[in-house]
Design a protein around this motif. Structure first.
Motif, mmCIF file in Angstrom:
data_model
loop_
_atom_site.group_PDB
_atom_site.id
_atom_site.type_symbol
_atom_site.label_atom_id
_atom_site.label_comp_id
_atom_site.label_asym_id
_atom_site.label_seq_id
_atom_site.Cartn_x
_atom_site.Cartn_y
_atom_site.Cartn_z
ATOM 1 N N PRO A 14 -8.211 29.171 15.613
ATOM 2 C CA PRO A 14 -7.315 28.630 16.653
ATOM 3 C C PRO A 14 -7.693 27.213 17.074
ATOM 4 O O PRO A 14 -6.810 26.399 17.377
ATOM 5 N N LEU A 15 -8.991 26.908 17.083
ATOM 6 C CA LEU A 15 -9.413 25.568 17.478
ATOM 7 C C LEU A 15 -9.029 24.533 16.427
ATOM 8 O O LEU A 15 -8.661 23.406 16.754
ATOM 9 N N LEU B 248 -5.395 23.982 16.734
ATOM 10 C CA LEU B 248 -5.227 23.100 17.895
ATOM 11 C C LEU B 248 -5.375 21.638 17.471
ATOM 12 O O LEU B 248 -4.580 20.780 17.880
ATOM 13 N N THR C 143 -7.540 17.280 28.624
ATOM 14 C CA THR C 143 -7.709 18.096 27.415
ATOM 15 C C THR C 143 -9.146 18.115 26.911
ATOM 16 O O THR C 143 -9.459 18.847 25.981
ATOM 17 N N ILE D 268 -10.863 21.529 26.639
ATOM 18 C CA ILE D 268 -10.061 22.587 26.034
ATOM 19 C C ILE D 268 -10.834 23.398 24.991
ATOM 20 O O ILE D 268 -10.664 24.613 24.902
ATOM 21 N N THR D 269 -11.700 22.760 24.186
ATOM 22 C CA THR D 269 -12.319 23.496 23.081
ATOM 23 C C THR D 269 -13.309 24.566 23.538
ATOM 24 O O THR D 269 -13.248 25.691 23.040
ATOM 25 N N MET E 42 -11.180 27.406 25.096
ATOM 26 C CA MET E 42 -10.400 28.162 24.115
ATOM 27 C C MET E 42 -11.283 29.011 23.205
ATOM 28 O O MET E 42 -10.872 30.072 22.742
ATOM 29 N N LEU F 260 -1.067 23.034 24.967
ATOM 30 C CA LEU F 260 -2.056 23.248 23.914
ATOM 31 C C LEU F 260 -2.785 24.578 24.098
ATOM 32 O O LEU F 260 -3.066 25.284 23.122
ATOM 33 N N CYS F 261 -3.087 24.923 25.343
ATOM 34 C CA CYS F 261 -3.754 26.209 25.611
ATOM 35 C C CYS F 261 -2.837 27.374 25.236
ATOM 36 O O CYS F 261 -3.299 28.364 24.646
ATOM 37 N N THR G 14 -2.768 27.691 21.487
ATOM 38 C CA THR G 14 -4.050 28.177 20.971
ATOM 39 C C THR G 14 -4.220 29.670 21.209
ATOM 40 O O THR G 14 -4.708 30.401 20.332
#
Length: 750
Positions: free
Chosen positions: A631-632, A635, A650, A653-654, A657, A725-726, A729
């Motif tokens: 998923p990352l 993304l 953002t 985010i990683t 997620m 984006l979330c 993901t």
């Protein structure tokens, strides 16, 4: 098992007292939140007090004046009319009286130099005795200064309000813009107001408004989703309480400790509510399934079975999510640190309270499990048939699934290096009056941000010598040619004006002492808005105007300035210092990159250890971890294709997620390990696990996607990108969990 039953009995025994205590705490938390909740989007939330860049910025403000400046553009009939200038004078008197204002500047205060009797004098730039033609002729000889006082068509005046240094105004920041507007309103019915303090106020108002909006929408969306996802409407109240109680108590704690919301922490309520409902849905689904399978057990036994089967996966999902947020604490930005710490506290509170609330809630229920049905359902969709098809598909096409998803994983890994790291300051501001005023003023003025350059001699001698003046002129001309810089003002601006009016002053035979004495008088108190020299004359100042721009553009401007300086001056003899918020803001890219590396690798390492402890087999752990990276990488593909950069929103985010992606994986793998057919093949065990947990996986993913789509409705572009984006993901994480993970385990797990 007996100890677990005793804990359940104890909670049920004191359930009324627990309800009363939670009610009192929620009431107190609500009171604190309503009375103390504030918004702080000031510079201090982005930098530690001992950060060298922040300290240098504050020192600059003390010595050369704050770059926190209000800029008012005042539409008038004639910008150089006597009535209009008198109105400016009255405005000066009213604004200068405010305690947090250092100085104000406009056409009504501006001076220009004249030379008479071997001395430089300063006369008012505006003189009502001059004709309009004479004034315009005079203005044309000082273009860098007069362009900042009136527009080219003479239909607008500019009025500047310079604040005292940042630390002295932080506590009253929210009231300053309101008071300044009220003063201007008394004299002008129509005007445009912008500048860093105005934008800061707009950020704060937007944050407060969107926090309330997100909270209300999240509750509504979660309620609607639960009507579809829960096996009975009687579970709805329990699930909603599991969401409301932790969020309320957390915000009571945050406000009681004196912390304020910012553009990062405003996301906490929505994120925490979505996480809370995910755990609640898992527990409720397990309770209901066990109730169907164990008709004759007592309620205590049923609760004990539910807790035993849900606790381990819920604990590890909370732990991996906790790790993802706690990794933000490694960021050098205080806003991220606070976001990580308070979200972690909220997760722990949510994990504990969801069990307490569900146990108490189940203890009051007398439910016929077989007759219970969701309030809302889509009859055309059969969950069990879909899961059976899914199991068959991942068994039949195992190799094809692995090849396709692995190819996507590899391409996504490549895409990571194609994602830009950039923050657009305009994207931090929602559409509204503040953004419209910013555009309008910047079109006419060429910018709204101030940048101060100081060039000093290395040995501390005066910079007012012929050689230095020549180099300063060359440097000034280079600044004027830079398309990202507007209206540079320096001693060269004044020298050029005097040179045209009194050429004899700067003839080649003029002594250096005469040159020094002449130019040293230029930096008069009347023109203190532009700092041209230091008191000892060893430093020359350049005041530049910049547009609101991306951090990458700011970096380019700063690099251009350094390049022009190095190509003009001997760096052994002269030093360059660049000051202003733009310098600090330009460093965000480096901080974002540092945040990504530190937080992601910390989250990844701890998540790997959690999975290894949970699964207890290295081979299976690696097989489970691979789908959680997909998923990352997807993304990264979306960000590179859509041109969405990593910015201040953002950037977190990683790690977040990664923690979220593992949640559903852990629930699925837990049942895979504990399957009743534990001695069967990986295919059989995975199919059983999917039948048992598939419904909860779909439910929690829908809830998470719904929550993040609410964030994606933000009027602030940067926050909107984060939510979108979330949501993408999380959806990809579900796809990998139901396709890629089963295929890998069926093919390689032994």
């Amino acid at each position: 098992m007996n100890r677990l039953k005793n804990i359940i009995r104890l909670i049920i025994k004191f359930r009324i007292a627990t309800i009363v205590i939670l009610g009192v705490l929620m009431a107190f938390a609500g009171h604190q939140t309503l009375n103390k909740l504030s918004v702080d989007n000031s510079l201090s939330i982005w930098f530690l007090d001992d950060d060298p860049s922040y300290k240098a910025y504050i020192d600059f403000q003390e010595n050369f004046g704050s770059d926190e400046i209000f800029i008012a553009m005042l539409p008038v009939k004639n910008a150089i009319g006597e009535t209009e200038v008198n109105d400016l004078k009255n405005l000066h008197k009213a604004i200068d009286a405010l305690p947090y204002v250092k100085t104000t500047f406009s056409l009504a205060k501006a001076k220009y130099p004249t030379y008479a009797n071997n001395k430089i004098n300063f006369d008012d730039l505006y003189n009502p005795k001059r004709s309009d033609k004479g004034l315009k002729s005079l203005f044309s000889k000082l273009p860098d200064i007069t362009s900042q006082l009136v527009t080219k068509d003479y239909r607008n005046q500019f009025f500047y309000i310079q604040m005292k240094p940042t630390p002295t105004i932080e506590e009253k920041r929210q009231d300053i813009a309101v008071e300044i507007r009220s003063v201007i309103d008394k004299s002008y019915s129509n005007y445009y107001l912008t500048g860093p303090p105005v934008l800061n106020e707009a950020y704060s108002k937007g944050i407060y408004k969107e926090s309330l909006t997100f909270g209300i929408l999240t509750v509504l969306v979660i309620t609607i989703l639960l009507l579809f996802l829960l096996p009975s409407k009687r579970y709805l109240f329990i699930a909603l309480l599991s969401v409301a109680v932790p969020v309320s108590l957390l915000f009571g704690l945050i406000t009681s400790m004196g912390f304020a919301l910012n553009m990062i922490s405003m996301l906490i309520p929505t994120i925490l509510m979505v996480y809370s409902v995910s755990d609640a849905v898992h527990i409720i689904n397990i309770y209901h399934k066990e109730g169907l399978d164990n008709e004759n057990v007592s309620r205590i036994d049923l609760l004990a079975i539910t807790l035993r089967r849900s606790f381990t996966p819920c604990f590890y999902t909370t732990l991996t999510t906790f790790v993802g947020y706690f990794a933000l604490y490694l960021s050098p930005l205080p806003a991220f640190k606070n976001m990580g710490v308070f979200t972690c506290i909220g997760l722990v509170m949510s994990f504990i309270l969801v069990y307490v609330i569900t146990i108490i809630g189940f203890s009051f229920m007398n439910l016929n499990f077989k007759k219970a049905k969701p309030v809302l359902s889509i009859k055309s969709i059969s969950q069990s048939k879909f899961i059976d098809w899914l199991n068959g598909f991942t068994t039949t096409y195992t190799t094809s699934i692995i090849v396709v998803f692995t190819a996507i994983l590899l391409f996504g890994t490549y895409s990571i290096f194609q994602v830009d790291i950039d923050t657009n300051s305009r994207d931090l501001l929602a559409e509204g009056q503040a953004k419209q005023d910013l555009r309008t003023v910047e079109i006419e003025l060429g910018g709204s941000n101030r940048l101060q350059l100081n060039i000093s001699t290395a040995n501390g001698s005066t910079i007012l010598n012929k050689d230095a003046i020549k180099k300063l002129k060359t440097f000034h001309n280079k600044l004027q040619k830079n398309p990202l810089i507007s209206s540079p003002v320096s001693v060269i601006s004044i020298k050029s004006f005097l040179e045209k009016r009194t050429p004899v002053l700067f003839q080649s035979n003029v002594s250096e002492e005469k040159l020094k004495n002449t130019l040293s008088e230029v930096d008069a108190n009347e023109n203190s808005f532009f700092k041209l020299f230091s008191e000892d004359l060893s430093t020359a100042g350049f005041t530049l105007t910049l547009m609101e721009m991306r951090t990458s553009e700011l970096e380019q401007v700063l690099n251009d300035i350094k390049r022009d300086f190095e190509s003009t001056f001997n760096t052994d003899d002269y030093n360059l210092q660049i000051n202003g918020f733009a310098v600090v803001f330009s460093q965000l890219n480096n901080f974002i990159l540092e945040t990504q590396f530190k937080s992601f690798f910390a989250a990844f390492f701890v998540a790997f250890l959690c999975l290894l402890i949970f699964i207890k087999r290295l081979r299976t752990t690696i097989l489970v971890l691979i789908p959680n990276l997909l998923p990352l990488t997807v993304l990264a593909i979306f960000m590179s294709l859509l041109g969405i950069p990593l910015d201040v929103s953002t950037a977190m985010i990683t790690p977040i997620m990664l923690g979220i992606a593992m949640d559903d994986t852990i629930h699925l793998v837990y049942k895979y390990k504990k399957s009743k057919a534990i001695d069967g093949s990986p295919i059989t065990r995975m199919d059983n696990a999917m039948r048992y947990t598939g419904g909860a996986l779909f439910s929690t993913t829908i809830a998470l996607v719904g929550g993040f789509l609410i964030i994606a409705s933000s009027a602030t572009p940067s926050v909107r990108d984060f939510g979108l984006l979330c949501a993408v993901t999380v959806a990809i994480a579900l796809i990998t969990d139901i396709f890629y993970l089963p295929a890998l385990l069926k093919r390689f797990d032994k």
